[in-house]
Design a protein around this motif. Structure first.
Motif, PDB file in Angstrom:
ATOM      1  N   ARG A  80     -48.205 -14.969   8.407  1.00  0.00           N
ATOM      2  CA  ARG A  80     -48.322 -14.427   7.046  1.00  0.00           C
ATOM      3  C   ARG A  80     -49.764 -14.592   6.550  1.00  0.00           C
ATOM      4  O   ARG A  80     -50.020 -14.903   5.395  1.00  0.00           O
ATOM      5  N   LYS A 129     -40.538  -8.813   7.259  1.00  0.00           N
ATOM      6  CA  LYS A 129     -39.375  -9.254   6.485  1.00  0.00           C
ATOM      7  C   LYS A 129     -38.139  -8.421   6.832  1.00  0.00           C
ATOM      8  O   LYS A 129     -37.033  -8.963   7.006  1.00  0.00           O
ATOM      9  N   GLN A 179     -33.448 -14.800   2.608  1.00  0.00           N
ATOM     10  CA  GLN A 179     -33.942 -14.966   1.242  1.00  0.00           C
ATOM     11  C   GLN A 179     -35.289 -15.700   1.223  1.00  0.00           C
ATOM     12  O   GLN A 179     -36.204 -15.321   0.486  1.00  0.00           O
ATOM     13  N   LYS A 180     -35.398 -16.754   2.033  1.00  0.00           N
ATOM     14  CA  LYS A 180     -36.640 -17.531   2.052  1.00  0.00           C
ATOM     15  C   LYS A 180     -37.788 -16.731   2.666  1.00  0.00           C
ATOM     16  O   LYS A 180     -38.918 -16.772   2.168  1.00  0.00           O
ATOM     17  N   ASN A 209     -38.097 -13.502   2.638  1.00  0.00           N
ATOM     18  CA  ASN A 209     -38.460 -12.423   1.705  1.00  0.00           C
ATOM     19  C   ASN A 209     -39.391 -12.885   0.593  1.00  0.00           C
ATOM     20  O   ASN A 209     -40.042 -12.061  -0.064  1.00  0.00           O
ATOM     21  N   ARG A 210     -39.471 -14.192   0.365  1.00  0.00           N
ATOM     22  CA  ARG A 210     -40.359 -14.713  -0.676  1.00  0.00           C
ATOM     23  C   ARG A 210     -41.773 -14.988  -0.158  1.00  0.00           C
ATOM     24  O   ARG A 210     -42.654 -15.375  -0.932  1.00  0.00           O
ATOM     25  N   LEU A 211     -42.001 -14.803   1.136  1.00  0.00           N
ATOM     26  CA  LEU A 211     -43.311 -15.097   1.710  1.00  0.00           C
ATOM     27  C   LEU A 211     -44.367 -14.120   1.191  1.00  0.00           C
ATOM     28  O   LEU A 211     -44.092 -12.947   0.972  1.00  0.00           O
ATOM     29  N   LYS A 212     -45.590 -14.630   1.029  1.00  0.00           N
ATOM     30  CA  LYS A 212     -46.730 -13.802   0.630  1.00  0.00           C
ATOM     31  C   LYS A 212     -47.868 -14.014   1.621  1.00  0.00           C
ATOM     32  O   LYS A 212     -48.051 -15.107   2.153  1.00  0.00           O
TER      33      LYS A 212
END
Length: 321
Positions: free
Chosen positions: A119, A171, A214-215, A217-220
């Motif tokens: 990421r 994702k 869910q976790k 999908n929150r990555l940036k």
């Protein structure tokens, strides 16, 4: 003749200076300015750059870089090619791995997989961007100078450009894996960005895969590519579990002074498959050292979802008979 070449070079540099000025104007008008790693921005998050103009400037910069390189090459005197170094006669290439126990998929490999997910900042680039252009921009940025600063402006503009990103593809692929992977297979997740930001996101049984999605999908996307540290952590997870495989998904080489190939060679008994999202074969040595596969979905004419699901269910080898 030399005078004509000098005139051509002067014209090229004048066009280049005009292009940089236009880039600077666009940046000031749109979202700010950035030099040598420092930036100033006065745009709100909702404001977006003029993407049509950005695309046009990107293409002009790409063309100018090529013309400038070709003209400079014609003006430089030809130098004799240096003699190629010959390896010592008593050294030979390392033989390929031939351990028969690693030629098929073992039960312990099928029961546990660690996804090592990149990421880094480059994962914020558009998913359909030309990988060759990205490589040239990164090389120019690394070289510095006025061309490097211009390349940085284009690179940052591409990251801000709206649309589907590489990280979005990743994702969606993890969600596909969660839905299609063998229910008996547990999944471990490691993510990496900055040189000190390698994160163990835990292990997930079939019943907890929704939580994993869910976790993820929150990555940036953020900072550098710490591939070596991520591989070390992924391998440790496999060893603690008593066996398994690693699937490394990345779009570039390690930028934190690590050596992913050395990590792979030190853990050659653990299969590591590598999925390249535009980073070329920079990490192919990782797969070669462990008997895994190196795959670049774009070259195969496939999407990341299909490749990742296939690796998760089948691995690099067929099941042992």
């Amino acid at each position: 003749m030399k005078g004509k070449r000098l005139v051509v070079l002067v014209i090229l540099w004048f066009v280049f200076a005009s292009l940089v000025g236009a880039l600077g104007y666009l940046t000031l008008k749109a979202c700010g300015i950035r030099f040598w790693g420092y930036g100033v921005s006065w745009c709100s998050a909702e404001e977006m750059p003029d993407n049509g103009r950005l695309d046009d400037l990107q293409q002009q910069l790409h063309t100018l870089m090529q013309l400038n390189g070709e003209e400079a090459a014609r003006c430089e005197p030809e130098l004799p090619e240096p003699p190629k170094a010959q390896p010592p006669e008593n050294l030979s290439e390392a033989p390929p791995v031939t351990d028969p126990t690693r030629q098929c998929l073992r039960p312990e490999d099928k029961g546990y997989i660690v996804l090592a997910l990149d990421r880094s900042a480059s994962m914020a680039l558009p998913s359909d961007i030309d990988s060759g252009l990205v490589t040239k921009l990164e090389q120019r940025m690394a070289a510095g100078g006025i061309l490097g600063r211009a390349a940085l402006l284009v690179y940052d503009g591409l990251k801000k450009k709206p649309g589907h990103k590489r990280l979005d593809d990743l994702k969606e692929s993890v969600a596909e894996v969660a839905g299609q992977l063998d229910p008996e297979t547990d999944i471990g997740v490691v993510t990496f960005s900055g040189c000190s930001d390698v994160l163990d996101m835990g292990n997930y049984s079939h019943a907890r895969r929704d939580r994993m999605v869910q976790k993820v999908n929150r990555l940036k996307a953020d900072q550098s590519t710490a591939a070596a540290k991520a591989l070390s952590l992924a391998v440790q997870k496999v060893k603690r579990n008593g066996g398994g495989r690693v699937i490394l998904v990345s779009d570039g080489k390690d930028t934190c002074d690590g050596d992913p190939c050395a990590v792979a060679r030190q853990n050659a008994d653990i299969e590591i498959d590598v999925v390249s999202l535009g980073g070329g074969d920079a990490l192919a040595c990782v797969a070669n050292a462990t008997g895994g596969k190196w795959l670049e979905p774009k070259l195969l004419g496939q999407n990341l979802q299909d490749v990742l699901v296939d690796l998760g269910n089948k691995g690099a080898r067929q099941e042992c008979q």
